[in-house]
Design a protein around this motif. Structure first.
Motif, PDB file in Angstrom:
ATOM      1  N   GLY A  22       0.926  -1.007  -0.140  1.00 35.04           N
ATOM      2  CA  GLY A  22       0.185   0.076   0.259  1.00 35.04           C
ATOM      3  C   GLY A  22       1.087   0.977  -0.164  1.00 35.04           C
ATOM      4  O   GLY A  22       2.013   0.926  -0.263  1.00 35.04           O
ATOM      5  N   LEU A  23       0.203   2.118  -0.003  1.00 36.25           N
ATOM      6  CA  LEU A  23       0.835   3.573   0.108  1.00 36.25           C
ATOM      7  C   LEU A  23       0.713   4.493   1.748  1.00 36.25           C
ATOM      8  O   LEU A  23      -0.714   3.840   2.312  1.00 36.25           O
ATOM      9  N   TRP A  24       1.770   5.552   1.645  1.00 39.28           N
ATOM     10  CA  TRP A  24       1.410   5.901   3.197  1.00 39.28           C
ATOM     11  C   TRP A  24       1.019   7.166   2.711  1.00 39.28           C
ATOM     12  O   TRP A  24       1.562   8.267   1.793  1.00 39.28           O
ATOM     13  N   ILE A  25       0.021   8.331   3.330  1.00 37.90           N
ATOM     14  CA  ILE A  25      -0.361   9.759   2.999  1.00 37.90           C
ATOM     15  C   ILE A  25       0.396  10.309   4.340  1.00 37.90           C
ATOM     16  O   ILE A  25      -0.262   9.982   5.028  1.00 37.90           O
ATOM     17  N   LEU A  26       0.705  11.906   3.784  1.00 39.74           N
ATOM     18  CA  LEU A  26       0.787  12.540   5.345  1.00 39.74           C
ATOM     19  C   LEU A  26      -0.242  13.710   5.223  1.00 39.74           C
ATOM     20  O   LEU A  26      -0.332  14.317   3.739  1.00 39.74           O
ATOM     21  N   LEU A  27      -1.141  13.644   5.901  1.00 35.56           N
ATOM     22  CA  LEU A  27      -2.164  14.747   6.325  1.00 35.56           C
ATOM     23  C   LEU A  27      -2.380  15.169   7.483  1.00 35.56           C
ATOM     24  O   LEU A  27      -2.016  14.744   8.370  1.00 35.56           O
ATOM     25  N   LEU A  34      -2.910   3.630   2.934  1.00 40.47           N
ATOM     26  CA  LEU A  34      -4.323   2.959   2.454  1.00 40.47           C
ATOM     27  C   LEU A  34      -3.635   1.443   1.713  1.00 40.47           C
ATOM     28  O   LEU A  34      -2.497   1.510   1.166  1.00 40.47           O
ATOM     29  N   PRO A  35      -4.471   0.668   2.402  1.00 39.81           N
ATOM     30  CA  PRO A  35      -3.552  -0.517   1.579  1.00 39.81           C
ATOM     31  C   PRO A  35      -4.214  -0.790   0.530  1.00 39.81           C
ATOM     32  O   PRO A  35      -5.183  -0.320   0.809  1.00 39.81           O
ATOM     33  N   TRP A  41      -7.342   0.608  -6.462  1.00 38.40           N
ATOM     34  CA  TRP A  41      -7.080   1.619  -7.278  1.00 38.40           C
ATOM     35  C   TRP A  41      -5.818   1.957  -7.522  1.00 38.40           C
ATOM     36  O   TRP A  41      -5.096   3.034  -8.910  1.00 38.40           O
ATOM     37  N   PHE A  42      -5.342   2.001  -6.082  1.00 40.20           N
ATOM     38  CA  PHE A  42      -3.395   2.304  -7.229  1.00 40.20           C
ATOM     39  C   PHE A  42      -2.464   1.172  -6.771  1.00 40.20           C
ATOM     40  O   PHE A  42      -1.685   2.120  -6.689  1.00 40.20           O
ATOM     41  N   ARG A  43      -3.182   0.239  -6.873  1.00 40.04           N
ATOM     42  CA  ARG A  43      -2.026  -0.839  -6.949  1.00 40.04           C
ATOM     43  C   ARG A  43      -1.013  -0.879  -8.517  1.00 40.04           C
ATOM     44  O   ARG A  43       0.124  -1.540  -8.083  1.00 40.04           O
ATOM     45  N   GLU A  44      -1.783  -1.025  -9.281  1.00 35.59           N
ATOM     46  CA  GLU A  44      -1.020  -1.065 -11.085  1.00 35.59           C
ATOM     47  C   GLU A  44      -0.523   0.690 -11.197  1.00 35.59           C
ATOM     48  O   GLU A  44       0.269   0.407 -12.311  1.00 35.59           O
ATOM     49  N   ALA A  45      -1.118   1.522 -10.353  1.00 28.77           N
ATOM     50  CA  ALA A  45      -1.296   3.055 -10.793  1.00 28.77           C
ATOM     51  C   ALA A  45       0.684   3.183 -11.649  1.00 28.77           C
ATOM     52  O   ALA A  45       1.261   3.209 -10.138  1.00 28.77           O
ATOM     53  N   PRO A  46       0.875   4.310 -12.307  1.00 32.08           N
ATOM     54  CA  PRO A  46       2.358   4.385 -12.331  1.00 32.08           C
ATOM     55  C   PRO A  46       2.364   5.376 -11.347  1.00 32.08           C
ATOM     56  O   PRO A  46       1.839   6.359 -10.774  1.00 32.08           O
ATOM     57  N   ILE A  47       3.361   4.778 -10.224  1.00 31.77           N
ATOM     58  CA  ILE A  47       4.141   6.138  -9.686  1.00 31.77           C
ATOM     59  C   ILE A  47       3.429   7.737  -9.039  1.00 31.77           C
ATOM     60  O   ILE A  47       3.341   8.352  -8.341  1.00 31.77           O
ATOM     61  N   GLY A  48       4.330   8.157 -10.361  1.00 30.47           N
ATOM     62  CA  GLY A  48       4.210   9.533 -10.631  1.00 30.47           C
ATOM     63  C   GLY A  48       2.545   9.990 -10.351  1.00 30.47           C
ATOM     64  O   GLY A  48       2.068  10.558 -10.125  1.00 30.47           O
ATOM     65  N   LYS A  49       2.248   8.941 -10.994  1.00 37.21           N
ATOM     66  CA  LYS A  49       0.259   9.697 -10.660  1.00 37.21           C
ATOM     67  C   LYS A  49      -0.162   9.353  -9.410  1.00 37.21           C
ATOM     68  O   LYS A  49      -1.314   9.798  -9.060  1.00 37.21           O
ATOM     69  N   VAL A  50       0.331   8.416  -8.360  1.00 39.56           N
ATOM     70  CA  VAL A  50       0.459   7.941  -7.366  1.00 39.56           C
ATOM     71  C   VAL A  50       0.781   9.448  -6.289  1.00 39.56           C
ATOM     72  O   VAL A  50      -0.029   9.799  -5.187  1.00 39.56           O
ATOM     73  N   LEU A  51       1.167   9.977  -6.440  1.00 38.45           N
ATOM     74  CA  LEU A  51       2.496  10.763  -6.008  1.00 38.45           C
ATOM     75  C   LEU A  51       1.501  11.894  -6.539  1.00 38.45           C
ATOM     76  O   LEU A  51       1.236  13.025  -5.379  1.00 38.45           O
ATOM     77  N   ASN A  52       0.703  11.934  -7.328  1.00 34.54           N
ATOM     78  CA  ASN A  52       0.149  13.646  -7.725  1.00 34.54           C
ATOM     79  C   ASN A  52      -1.198  13.133  -7.087  1.00 34.54           C
ATOM     80  O   ASN A  52      -1.954  13.151  -7.744  1.00 34.54           O
ATOM     81  N   VAL A  53      -1.178  14.199  -6.001  1.00 31.60           N
ATOM     82  CA  VAL A  53      -2.531  14.154  -5.590  1.00 31.60           C
ATOM     83  C   VAL A  53      -2.967  15.413  -4.972  1.00 31.60           C
ATOM     84  O   VAL A  53      -1.925  16.777  -4.215  1.00 31.60           O
ATOM     85  N   LEU A  70     -11.934  10.784  -3.468  1.00 30.97           N
ATOM     86  CA  LEU A  70     -11.882  10.246  -1.498  1.00 30.97           C
ATOM     87  C   LEU A  70     -11.842  11.014  -0.475  1.00 30.97           C
ATOM     88  O   LEU A  70     -11.275  11.956  -0.015  1.00 30.97           O
ATOM     89  N   ALA A  71     -12.784  10.152   0.018  1.00 31.29           N
ATOM     90  CA  ALA A  71     -13.321  10.839   1.318  1.00 31.29           C
ATOM     91  C   ALA A  71     -12.001  10.631   2.737  1.00 31.29           C
ATOM     92  O   ALA A  71     -11.626   9.729   2.277  1.00 31.29           O
TER      93      ALA A  71
END
Length: 90
Positions: A22-27, A34-35, A41-53, A70-71
């Motif tokens: 999964g990924l970790w997000i700082l809020l 986020l497992p 939706w994030f499992r197969e996504a390119p890293i650059g697209k996941v980082l663009n939040v 996402l809420a």
């Protein structure tokens, strides 16, 4: 004459780590996990697209390159927002 602020300023969200699970997000001052089992939706996504939040509001995150909204509550308490998968009959 001065104009009033249009909204409350929110601190940005930042993806701090991505692993096979999964990924970790700082809020604000919390790092949330986020497992991929709960947020596939994030499992197969390119890293650059996941980082663009983006964080349009304090309770809302948006990944524009993935068209994922996402809420924040769904990250903090995914058990309250179960994914529903439906199979179509052929």
């Amino acid at each position: 004459m001065t104009s009033a602020a249009l909204g409350t300023s929110t601190s940005p969200a930042e993806v701090t780590n991505i692993s096979a699970h999964g990924l970790w997000i700082l809020l604000d001052d919390a790092e949330l996990f986020l497992p991929f089992t709960e947020f596939p939706w994030f499992r197969e996504a390119p890293i650059g697209k996941v980082l663009n939040v983006e964080r349009p509001s304090v309770n809302h995150l948006y990944w524009p390159d993935l068209d994922v909204d996402l809420a924040v509550e769904s990250i903090r308490h995914p058990e309250r927002f179960p994914l529903v998968s439906r199979q179509q009959s052929n």
